[in-house]
Write an enzyme that holds these catalytic residues in place. Structure first.
Site, PDB file in Angstrom:
ATOM      1  N   TYR B 136       0.853  -1.195   0.000  1.00 31.33           N
ATOM      2  CA  TYR B 136       0.000   0.000   0.000  1.00 31.33           C
ATOM      3  C   TYR B 136       0.887   1.242   0.000  1.00 31.33           C
ATOM      4  CZ  TYR B 136      -3.800   3.168   0.647  1.00 31.33           C
ATOM      5  OH  TYR B 136      -4.713   4.165   0.434  1.00 31.33           O
ATOM      6  N   GLN B 197     -10.938   0.279   0.341  1.00 28.31           N
ATOM      7  CA  GLN B 197     -11.321  -0.557  -0.802  1.00 28.31           C
ATOM      8  C   GLN B 197     -10.113  -1.240  -1.437  1.00 28.31           C
ATOM      9  OE1 GLN B 197     -11.834   2.691  -0.458  1.00 28.31           O
ATOM     10  NE2 GLN B 197     -11.270   3.859  -2.293  1.00 28.31           N
ATOM     11  N   ASN B 220      -3.536   6.014   5.902  1.00 25.99           N
ATOM     12  CA  ASN B 220      -4.306   6.824   6.855  1.00 25.99           C
ATOM     13  C   ASN B 220      -5.156   5.925   7.759  1.00 25.99           C
ATOM     14  OD1 ASN B 220      -6.553   6.024   5.404  1.00 25.99           O
ATOM     15  ND2 ASN B 220      -6.756   7.954   4.287  1.00 25.99           N
ATOM     16  N   SER B 243       5.875   8.647  14.336  1.00 24.82           N
ATOM     17  CA  SER B 243       7.315   8.399  14.274  1.00 24.82           C
ATOM     18  C   SER B 243       8.021   9.114  15.422  1.00 24.82           C
ATOM     19  CB  SER B 243       7.828   8.900  12.924  1.00 24.82           C
ATOM     20  OG  SER B 243       9.103   8.401  12.659  1.00 24.82           O
ATOM     21  N   GLN B 265      12.573  14.641  12.546  1.00 22.18           N
ATOM     22  CA  GLN B 265      11.468  13.810  13.026  1.00 22.18           C
ATOM     23  C   GLN B 265      10.203  14.654  13.198  1.00 22.18           C
ATOM     24  OE1 GLN B 265      10.097  10.540  13.103  1.00 22.18           O
ATOM     25  NE2 GLN B 265      12.307  10.476  13.277  1.00 22.18           N
ATOM     26  N   HIS B 268       7.595  15.503  10.411  1.00 18.81           N
ATOM     27  CA  HIS B 268       6.708  14.480   9.824  1.00 18.81           C
ATOM     28  C   HIS B 268       5.244  14.813  10.043  1.00 18.81           C
ATOM     29  CE1 HIS B 268       8.805  11.265   7.864  1.00 18.81           C
ATOM     30  NE2 HIS B 268       9.728  11.232   8.802  1.00 18.81           N
ATOM     31  N   GLU B 333      11.894   4.171  18.329  1.00 15.49           N
ATOM     32  CA  GLU B 333      11.946   3.740  16.929  1.00 15.49           C
ATOM     33  C   GLU B 333      13.347   4.039  16.366  1.00 15.49           C
ATOM     34  OE1 GLU B 333       9.466   6.103  14.425  1.00 15.49           O
ATOM     35  OE2 GLU B 333       9.602   4.723  12.704  1.00 15.49           O
ATOM     36  N   HIS B 334      13.789   5.293  16.536  1.00 13.15           N
ATOM     37  CA  HIS B 334      15.126   5.709  16.096  1.00 13.15           C
ATOM     38  C   HIS B 334      15.936   6.143  17.310  1.00 13.15           C
ATOM     39  CE1 HIS B 334      12.312   6.820  12.765  1.00 13.15           C
ATOM     40  NE2 HIS B 334      13.224   6.208  12.030  1.00 13.15           N
ATOM     41  N   ASP B 367      16.980   6.916   6.799  1.00 12.92           N
ATOM     42  CA  ASP B 367      15.632   7.002   6.232  1.00 12.92           C
ATOM     43  C   ASP B 367      15.635   6.741   4.732  1.00 12.92           C
ATOM     44  OD1 ASP B 367      14.546   7.645   8.654  1.00 12.92           O
ATOM     45  OD2 ASP B 367      14.471   9.810   8.300  1.00 12.92           O
ATOM     46  N   GLU B 421      -2.609 -36.565  28.798  1.00 12.27           N
ATOM     47  CA  GLU B 421      -3.516 -35.487  28.396  1.00 12.27           C
ATOM     48  C   GLU B 421      -4.887 -36.044  27.993  1.00 12.27           C
ATOM     49  OE1 GLU B 421      -1.515 -33.245  25.325  1.00 12.27           O
ATOM     50  OE2 GLU B 421      -0.018 -32.439  26.706  1.00 12.27           O
ATOM     51  N   HIS B 426      -4.412 -39.808  19.800  1.00 15.75           N
ATOM     52  CA  HIS B 426      -3.010 -39.432  19.614  1.00 15.75           C
ATOM     53  C   HIS B 426      -2.105 -40.592  20.055  1.00 15.75           C
ATOM     54  CE1 HIS B 426      -4.575 -35.303  19.379  1.00 15.75           C
ATOM     55  NE2 HIS B 426      -3.366 -34.861  19.051  1.00 15.75           N
TER      56      HIS B 426
END
Lengths: 436, 436
Positions: B136, B197, B220, B243, B265, B268, B333-334, B367, B421, B426
């Protein structure tokens, strides 16, 4: 007096085969709004009131008369006591299984690596175990010691310093084999709590229960729903669907063996799925006869019958190539290749949780002690996911160490791309590192 | 005329520091019932009506005047055309970045393995790429060519035969650099559709869009919600939070560099988080001055200001040991280690998506083009998860091939455990393989 069993027969040569197969495999777990809301309320209560909420829910749902969390903690000595309460034969079997599972999983360990480029820039990947893992073990009838081994050992092999187990003890029922398995697998702490309240306690922590980084292990609909809700706060393993087996047989295995292999799946629960595929129509008849003969001899006959009639099938294919096609379409949790020289088919098999090769490799051997994990992707998710493994308890961090020269060259490239994305602070940060 | 910027200052020596830090980091994505219902409706429509539904939603949401799905397919030649429409400098930068990303990710490839035991039993793990992956790519302003490289290249390195990309083109807007990146990364098919969709079409397939096994890439709230809902039918990557960067500095880096690294950062989005930790109080003042000086020079000043004021912080610590403690608590994250000899701290760092070592390694280099992936675990999930990698496009199948002798020995162990068990089918399936 038992009624004869009717098992679905499909033929891959039929025009409608694809549609019939899709229908046979279709499975969607229904999400119940009432369960969802109940679980959300429990999570909220545990987050807000910690131990007090966990104790209340445990009294209410497990019928336990406890005063405080202190009554719901099993010290390590209690696990060692369990080792003396099971039979020597059981202890030896658990230890042999644990040792084989450990040896196999050792091979899954991943190591950190790095490489240095000509200008001195170092790139790499650092592999670290999780700090703490949580293991959910169901109580009562579905309490399986083998699952304790299969979930806890990969975590310990990965190097997780602390494995915390939760297991409910409804009405005080304690499964000694489960505790013995926890002892052998190296579980560090045990709380006798269960349900959504145990999942919430592991995810968010309470005064007594330490918060973990990932929760693994099977559970009922409340446990599964709670795991879905805490996902993101902690990691979780897959939410498992009903267990399934696909047996591919060339027609030369004892039909009683094949029938019992199918039953070993069908006896799990009414939704379990056991399918046999063979190019030999007469063999399918012989297995059907074995099924009819052996079914009444099973301890769990009613469950197995419901499963076989509702979701089982015997499928006739033109040849082994078509059998493998069907296997890839199904992407089964367990694939038994009960054929001569199974190696010849291995390259064509693209999707399966575990592959049991040859007539001697019953799925049950893998379920308990062969070595590989028995927590496997169900409902076709083997198309994109893997057995539970050491890799589920390790995570990776990228390492970048640019030399002055490396940063200068990379800075030029980053600057062009960042400006192409209108991220000019990115560009300027990179440009500072470009040599004049 | 711009107003002075007020950035939160914290001191790790304060009694309340842990609480303040928790508050600073707290982030929970709100799930909106209206969005949820809208997304469920869209998924249902696409499952029921396929292409027709996708075309309708695309007309409605993207304002496109299209007659059928045929108008929403970009042939490979169109991607090649895009290569000629970007500047030679951009093309060269994309190619250099792609090459470095490919080289790094080649090292992540995992191979199948197996071993044979003394009695001839073979155990192993077979590694297979996914059949088909979906990527995506957001349209409009948040359409980042670098993300196309970072998501598609690991899939192709893993050996995924078909990578299908979806990218909406609202009001017909096509981003030529995105298409050029897709061409360079080896994307096989492109559909100009987006939103829930597009996610539904990738998960369930339509007459034109082939169903994929896993969907990756940012989007989004509608896209993220749709990914959550189709999870289980297909695999998905993590649902990313905002981020964040944590810079640890010993006080010896140019404060302008550090300020711009924080801005890279903060620019963003308003929810992005940029935090600096240093044992040098005077240095924190110097960086605060650089921030105040440089902020008004940023193209994305408003976004960066909101982010820095709302979620940014300058944290004073006693020493580097405490700085590393804070880093592990945050699991960023970073993580930028802008210090002398950063290697000395690496063994103590347990949780971070990517670690940028030394004063020259700006996050922006990683990045775009250093090689490691820029899709990284956010919001503290680095405690249990990893950067996007080749391993996300490969899956494993366990292999078990018992010899007659091996099956006989394992059968005895499995029999004891299965009977423990109460799973007697089995046990009997295993017992058939025990030699008399």
């Amino acid at each position: 007096m038992t009624s004869p069993i009717a098992i679905r027969r499909l033929n891959a040569a039929d025009q409608d085969f694809a549609r019939h197969l899709d229908h046979l495999l279709s499975w969607e777990s229904v999400s119940d709004d009432a369960v969802n809301q109940r679980v959300l309320d429990i999570i909220k209560a545990v987050r807000e009131r910690g131990d007090a909420a966990v104790v209340e829910f445990t009294k209410q749902f497990d019928g336990l008369d406890v005063a405080s969390m202190a009554d719901l903690i099993l010290p390590r000595e209690r696990l060692e006591l369990a080792l003396t309460r099971i039979t020597p034969e059981q202890r030896s079997a658990l230890e042999k299984a644990a040792e084989r599972v450990r040896l196999y999983h050792e091979r899954q360990k991943q190591d950190s690596w790095s490489y240095t480029e000509a200008d001195g820039t170092v790139l790499g990947q650092k592999v670290t175990p999780l700090d703490r893992a949580g293991l959910y073990v169901p109580g009562g009838k579905a309490s399986y010691p083998s699952s304790v081994l299969m979930n806890a050992i990969p975590a310990k092999v990965a190097g997780v310093p602390e494995v915390v187990m939760v297991v409910p003890t409804p009405r005080g029922e304690i499964n000694e084999i489960v505790l013995a398995a926890a002892c052998i697998a190296g579980v560090d702490r045990v709380f006798t709590i269960g349900g959504a309240q145990a999942v919430a306690a592991l995810a968010y922590g309470t005064e007594s229960v330490p918060p973990v980084d990932k929760i693994v292990g099977p559970g009922n609909i409340y446990v599964a729903t709670a795991k879905r809700h805490v996902f993101g706060k902690v990691g979780i393993d897959m939410i498992a669907g009903p267990s399934e087996i696909l047996v591919v047989c060339d027609g030369q295995t004892d039909p009683d063996w094949i029938a019992m292999d199918l039953f070993s799946q069908a006896e799990h629960d009414e939704d379990a799925q056991a399918i046999l595929v063979s190019p030999d129509a007469a063999f399918l008849d012989r297995v059907a006869a074995s099924i009819a003969k052996l079914l009444p001899t099973l301890e769990r006959e009613t469950i197995a019958r419901t499963s076989m009639e509702g979701r089982g099938a015997l499928i006739l294919v033109a040849d082994m190539a078509q059998a493998i096609e069907v296997a890839n379409r199904i992407a089964p949790e367990h694939l038994e290749l009960s054929v001569e020289n199974p190696e010849q088919y291995l390259p064509q098999i693209r999707h399966a949780g575990a592959i049991f090769m040859g007539r001697y490799t019953a799925e049950a051997l893998g379920d308990y002690c062969a070595g590989p994990n028995h927590v496997l992707p169900t409902s076709g998710t083997a198309r994109y996911s893997s057995p539970l493994g050491v890799y589920d308890f390790q995570k990776r961090s990228s390492i970048i160490h640019c030399s002055a020269e490396g940063a200068s060259e990379l800075g030029k490239v980053a600057s062009v791309l960042a400006r192409g994305e209108s991220l000019t602070a990115h560009a300027r940060s990179a440009e500072y590192r470009i040599k004049p």
